[in-house]
Write an enzyme that holds these catalytic residues in place. Structure first.
Site, PDB file in Angstrom:
ATOM      1  N   ARG A 247      -5.122   1.814   1.532  1.00 42.82           N
ATOM      2  CA  ARG A 247      -5.788   2.871   0.780  1.00 42.82           C
ATOM      3  C   ARG A 247      -7.257   2.504   0.649  1.00 42.82           C
ATOM      4  O   ARG A 247      -7.619   1.333   0.609  1.00 42.82           O
ATOM      5  CB  ARG A 247      -5.179   3.011  -0.611  1.00 42.82           C
ATOM      6  CG  ARG A 247      -3.830   3.693  -0.627  1.00 42.82           C
ATOM      7  CD  ARG A 247      -3.352   3.966  -2.030  1.00 42.82           C
ATOM      8  NE  ARG A 247      -3.068   2.767  -2.779  1.00 42.82           N
ATOM      9  CZ  ARG A 247      -3.834   2.214  -3.690  1.00 42.82           C
ATOM     10  NH1 ARG A 247      -4.990   2.786  -4.020  1.00 42.82           N
ATOM     11  NH2 ARG A 247      -3.489   1.119  -4.320  1.00 42.82           N
TER      12      ARG A 247
ATOM     13  N   TYR B 134      -3.395   6.142   7.583  1.00 44.11           N
ATOM     14  CA  TYR B 134      -2.626   5.133   6.829  1.00 44.11           C
ATOM     15  C   TYR B 134      -1.895   5.801   5.652  1.00 44.11           C
ATOM     16  O   TYR B 134      -2.502   6.591   4.907  1.00 44.11           O
ATOM     17  CB  TYR B 134      -3.554   4.007   6.304  1.00 44.11           C
ATOM     18  CG  TYR B 134      -2.820   3.166   5.289  1.00 44.11           C
ATOM     19  CD1 TYR B 134      -1.925   2.186   5.711  1.00 44.11           C
ATOM     20  CD2 TYR B 134      -2.933   3.424   3.921  1.00 44.11           C
ATOM     21  CE1 TYR B 134      -1.182   1.470   4.793  1.00 44.11           C
ATOM     22  CE2 TYR B 134      -2.190   2.713   2.993  1.00 44.11           C
ATOM     23  CZ  TYR B 134      -1.318   1.741   3.436  1.00 44.11           C
ATOM     24  OH  TYR B 134      -0.565   1.039   2.528  1.00 44.11           O
TER      25      TYR B 134
ATOM     26  N   LYS C 267       0.560   9.267  -3.456  1.00 47.83           N
ATOM     27  CA  LYS C 267      -0.477   8.967  -4.451  1.00 47.83           C
ATOM     28  C   LYS C 267      -1.324  10.206  -4.783  1.00 47.83           C
ATOM     29  O   LYS C 267      -1.703  10.424  -5.930  1.00 47.83           O
ATOM     30  CB  LYS C 267      -1.380   7.851  -3.939  1.00 47.83           C
ATOM     31  CG  LYS C 267      -0.646   6.579  -3.562  1.00 47.83           C
ATOM     32  CD  LYS C 267       0.038   5.962  -4.740  1.00 47.83           C
ATOM     33  CE  LYS C 267       0.640   4.619  -4.363  1.00 47.83           C
ATOM     34  NZ  LYS C 267       1.365   4.019  -5.483  1.00 47.83           N
TER      35      LYS C 267
ATOM     36  N   HIS D 264       2.566   5.654 -12.621  1.00 50.40           N
ATOM     37  CA  HIS D 264       2.773   4.719 -11.513  1.00 50.40           C
ATOM     38  C   HIS D 264       3.833   3.702 -11.959  1.00 50.40           C
ATOM     39  O   HIS D 264       3.515   2.554 -12.244  1.00 50.40           O
ATOM     40  CB  HIS D 264       1.420   4.040 -11.228  1.00 50.40           C
ATOM     41  CG  HIS D 264       1.381   3.255  -9.965  1.00 50.40           C
ATOM     42  ND1 HIS D 264       0.397   2.328  -9.719  1.00 50.40           N
ATOM     43  CD2 HIS D 264       2.174   3.237  -8.862  1.00 50.40           C
ATOM     44  CE1 HIS D 264       0.586   1.785  -8.530  1.00 50.40           C
ATOM     45  NE2 HIS D 264       1.655   2.306  -7.994  1.00 50.40           N
TER      46      HIS D 264
ATOM     47  N   SER E  61      -0.664  -3.737  -8.410  1.00 55.13           N
ATOM     48  CA  SER E  61      -0.046  -4.184  -7.162  1.00 55.13           C
ATOM     49  C   SER E  61       0.040  -5.713  -7.138  1.00 55.13           C
ATOM     50  O   SER E  61      -0.686  -6.405  -7.850  1.00 55.13           O
ATOM     51  CB  SER E  61      -0.806  -3.639  -5.954  1.00 55.13           C
ATOM     52  OG  SER E  61      -2.138  -3.989  -6.073  1.00 55.13           O
TER      53      SER E  61
ATOM     54  N   CYS F 107       2.535  -7.485  -8.214  1.00 60.08           N
ATOM     55  CA  CYS F 107       3.197  -8.049  -9.396  1.00 60.08           C
ATOM     56  C   CYS F 107       4.717  -7.878  -9.326  1.00 60.08           C
ATOM     57  O   CYS F 107       5.409  -8.036 -10.324  1.00 60.08           O
ATOM     58  CB  CYS F 107       2.657  -7.397 -10.668  1.00 60.08           C
ATOM     59  SG  CYS F 107       0.978  -7.891 -11.048  1.00 60.08           S
TER      60      CYS F 107
ATOM     61  N   ASP G 244       8.185   3.391  -7.501  1.00 66.38           N
ATOM     62  CA  ASP G 244       6.722   3.536  -7.510  1.00 66.38           C
ATOM     63  C   ASP G 244       6.190   4.601  -8.472  1.00 66.38           C
ATOM     64  O   ASP G 244       5.165   4.398  -9.089  1.00 66.38           O
ATOM     65  CB  ASP G 244       6.242   3.850  -6.082  1.00 66.38           C
ATOM     66  CG  ASP G 244       4.749   3.622  -5.903  1.00 66.38           C
ATOM     67  OD1 ASP G 244       4.226   2.639  -6.457  1.00 66.38           O
ATOM     68  OD2 ASP G 244       4.099   4.425  -5.202  1.00 66.38           O
TER      69      ASP G 244
ATOM     70  N   ARG H 109       3.975  -2.216   6.188  1.00 67.24           N
ATOM     71  CA  ARG H 109       4.882  -1.428   5.330  1.00 67.24           C
ATOM     72  C   ARG H 109       6.164  -1.030   6.041  1.00 67.24           C
ATOM     73  O   ARG H 109       6.219  -0.975   7.266  1.00 67.24           O
ATOM     74  CB  ARG H 109       4.164  -0.126   4.927  1.00 67.24           C
ATOM     75  CG  ARG H 109       2.887  -0.330   4.131  1.00 67.24           C
ATOM     76  CD  ARG H 109       3.208  -0.542   2.694  1.00 67.24           C
ATOM     77  NE  ARG H 109       2.043  -0.827   1.888  1.00 67.24           N
ATOM     78  CZ  ARG H 109       1.966  -0.543   0.595  1.00 67.24           C
ATOM     79  NH1 ARG H 109       2.943   0.040  -0.032  1.00 67.24           N
ATOM     80  NH2 ARG H 109       0.891  -0.874  -0.095  1.00 67.24           N
TER      81      ARG H 109
HETATM   82  C1  OXD Z   1       0.283   1.181  -3.991  1.00 67.00           C
HETATM   83  C2  OXD Z   1       1.457   1.593  -3.201  1.00 67.00           C
HETATM   84  O1  OXD Z   1      -0.750   0.844  -3.417  1.00 67.00           O
HETATM   85  O2  OXD Z   1       2.489   1.906  -3.798  1.00 67.00           O
HETATM   86  O3  OXD Z   1       0.389   1.205  -5.222  1.00 67.00           O
HETATM   87  O4  OXD Z   1       1.369   1.650  -1.962  1.00 67.00           O
HETATM   88 MN    MN Z   2       2.215   2.086  -5.905  1.00 65.51          MN
END
Ligand code: OXD
Ligand code: MN
Length: 592
Positions: free
Chosen positions: A69, A196, A205, A225, A247, A249, A276, A375
């Site tokens: 991102r 991406y 998102k 989130h 992220s 964690c 997520d 991913r």
């Molecule tokens: C993020 C994802 O970046 O879930 O939070 O991909």
């Molecule tokens: Mn996320």
């Protein structure tokens, strides 16, 4: 496929602007998706993997400049600068349209434009919302077909209703002209020059967090989130928690938690509702109810293995698209760092080059076989611990909301906020410390309120206000907690074992929600008595260790209040008075 005038108009306008050679509607049928997979393989967009070991699985490699991102190129575009806050990017909406219309002009010449009708949430549920994504990327189509519910059933459910407009083109993948723009006032998203996931799977998102958070504020609900996890006790009762972490964690790991042996033996089970995103509403019973609007997992591959997260790994064994992982030439499968101890002998790295283990780049850093942000896009139905409430149209009732971050010293293993507004304060001060591996500078605190810093579709101060206002509407409020799995000892080693053993902390959290266990009131909130964290069967952890994990360093917290103060200043005037009052109270309590 539809008579919906607004949909037809959106397609006509985009055709005029982007000039595609043809338009293809995605009907959601397996036959059409299979044709598109074959096309993607023919065009070199996908590599078909070993269909015996990984049925229905494919590998994709992105352009090397397009692997994550891009927060710096992600904008909220509206009429008024104050609709966003200084910690997010804003663009005047007329200027954004002008600039983007220039970039999109003729961009699909010679290409196919796909029309993807998709539903966030179960098709037809009154809480679900529908989007139409127009894209020239077959990779986007195939990923959207995993991450969301797509096709004719969605357009039928839409009827002549409203939808979120999404326009995407990978254009020339030019990073200088890459823009991810959101128009909350117009229910529209435009994304260009990337291919991406997080930038282009517009349901995720862009819609389910940025646009939906704005809709949530105007309509009285919340887009967060957060993972959603169900914990079943030996009596068969299931309680649900939602949790937000920045992220890196372990959000996906917690979402798919496997109970430690002693809990398993007693009959505890955990169920994943989402990993997520959570859309959260006040139910008729006055409780908060959460749904996961997605239909797939877009998970980080490196580090996922049969020990760290077997449920995630097993979710990727069929009908999955892997992006930027390594390719194992010997058996036509995939590999990533941390999947197995041994590195397979014949790997092609994520850039398409032969991988030589131990080789370093020009900065002396080991070259990875898989990109660190590689991913998997896997259907939720593959998950062995998927909750049977995953499709429940009204979602699941929340007993607790959990915030967390990666803090070496400051935050204790767990604490409970004093009430809703104090809980909102706890969420607003969420932060993680950078690790040496990530930046070279250890211990730099990045504030990431509610893990929503990159995802709020409007002013962050107003977002806090919305949380406070929601509290007044919830008759049976869930309790709000903060956890920190990442405290370190003097040698920098993690003290708490984490992973499945985090259930021991969730167990305390649920006991608090049911009023079954006492706690110690401190300046920051309620802390467990060490004896109440179950450490049965845990090697090397004693009640003293837990005591240590629960200790609060007054000096560190005083320093923390200074960090919070300057963070609030950075957000600006719209931070609600209620949160300033919380900060003042914390300072006062620390001085007592
Ligand atoms: C993020 C994802 O970046 O879930 O939070 O991909
Ligand atoms: Mn996320």
């Amino acid at each position: 496929m539809t008579q919906n005038k607004k949909v037809l108009e959106f397609i006509e306008q985009t055709k005029k602007l982007c000039n595609p050679e043809k338009v293809v509607w995605i009907d959601g049928s397996e036959a059409q998706l299979e044709e598109l997979r074959a096309l993607a393989v023919k065009e070199g967009i996908l590599i078909k993997l070993n269909q015996e070991k990984l049925p229905g699985c494919y590998l994709h490699r992105t352009c090397v400049n397009d692997v994550a991102r891009v927060e710096g190129r992600t904008f909220i575009c509206s009429s008024n600068k104050d609709d966003s806050s200084p910690i997010n990017n804003w663009m005047n909406k007329d200027e954004a349209y002008k600039m983007l219309n220039g970039l999109f002009e003729g961009v699909m010449t010679g290409r196919t434009m796909y029309v993807i009708p998709y539903s966030m949430g179960a098709v037809g549920s009154k809480f679900s919302k529908i989007g139409i994504e127009l894209t020239d990327s077959v990779y986007v189509v195939l990923n959207m077909a995993i991450m969301t519910r797509v096709g004719k059933k969605v357009i039928d459910a839409l009827g002549d209703g409203d939808f979120i407009k999404g326009l995407h083109s990978y254009a020339e993948l030019n990073e200088e002209k890459r823009y991810i723009c959101h128009f909350p006032e117009d229910n529209a998203i435009m994304s260009i020059n990337s291919n991406y996931g997080g930038n282009v799977l517009l349901g995720k998102k862009c819609f389910a967090l940025r646009i939906a958070s704005y809709l949530g504020k105007t309509e009285g609900w919340m887009a967060e989130h957060m993972l959603i996890l169900g914990i079943e006790n030996p009596k068969g009762e299931i309680k649900y928690v939602a949790a937000a972490f920045p992220s890196a964690c372990g959000k996906t790991n917690l979402a798919m938690l496997i109970p430690p042996e002693i809990y398993k033996n007693k009959g505890y089970k955990c169920w994943c509702v989402g990993d997520d995103i959570a859309w959260i509403r006040v139910g008729e019973d006055g409780r908060l109810w959460a749904v996961n609007p997605e239909n797939g997992f877009f998970g980080v591959a490196p580090g996922t293995n049969m020990k760290s997260n077997p449920n995630a790994l097993l979710s990727t064994k069929k009908n999955t698209i892997f992006t930027n992982v390594a390719y194992n030439e010997d058996d036509n499968t995939v590999w990533w760092e941390g999947m197995t101890k041994e590195v397979p002998e014949h790997l092609i790295d994520w850039k398409g080059n032969k991988f030589v283990a131990g080789k370093v780049d020009e900065n002396g850093k080991p070259i990875k076989a898989a990109h660190p942000n590689s991913r998997f896009t896997a259907p939720t139905v593959n998950c062995p611990c998927l909750s049977d409430q995953f499709e429940a149209p009204n979602g699941v009732p929340l007993s607790a909301i959990i915030f967390g971050g990666r803090r070496a010293k400051t935050a204790p293993l767990v604490y409970q906020s004093k009430d809703w507004n104090n809980g909102v304060f706890v969420g607003s001060i969420m932060a993680s410390e950078t690790t040496a591996a990530a930046t070279g500078a250890v211990g730099v605190v990045r504030r990431d309120p509610m893990a929503m810093r990159p995802f709020v579709g409007y002013n962050m101060g107003d977002y806090f206000k919305h949380w406070i206002e929601m509290g007044t509407k919830i008759k049976n409020q869930p309790k709000i907690f903060n956890v920190n799995w990442f405290r370190t000892d003097d040698n920098g080693n993690f003290i708490w074992p984490g992973f499945g053993d985090n259930l021991r902390v969730l167990d305390w959290i649920l006991a608090r929600c049911e009023g079954k266990v006492d706690a110690r009131e401190t300046a920051i909130g309620f802390i467990p008595y060490a004896k109440d964290i179950n450490i049965e069967g845990l090697d090397g952890i004693t009640e003293n260790t837990v005591e240590d994990l629960l200790s609060i360093d007054k000096d560190a917290w005083t320093k923390e209040t200074e960090g919070i103060e300057s963070f609030y200043k950075e957000i600006g005037e719209r931070v609600p008075a209620e949160l300033h009052a919380q900060l003042d109270a914390l300072k006062k309590n620390l001085n007592k």
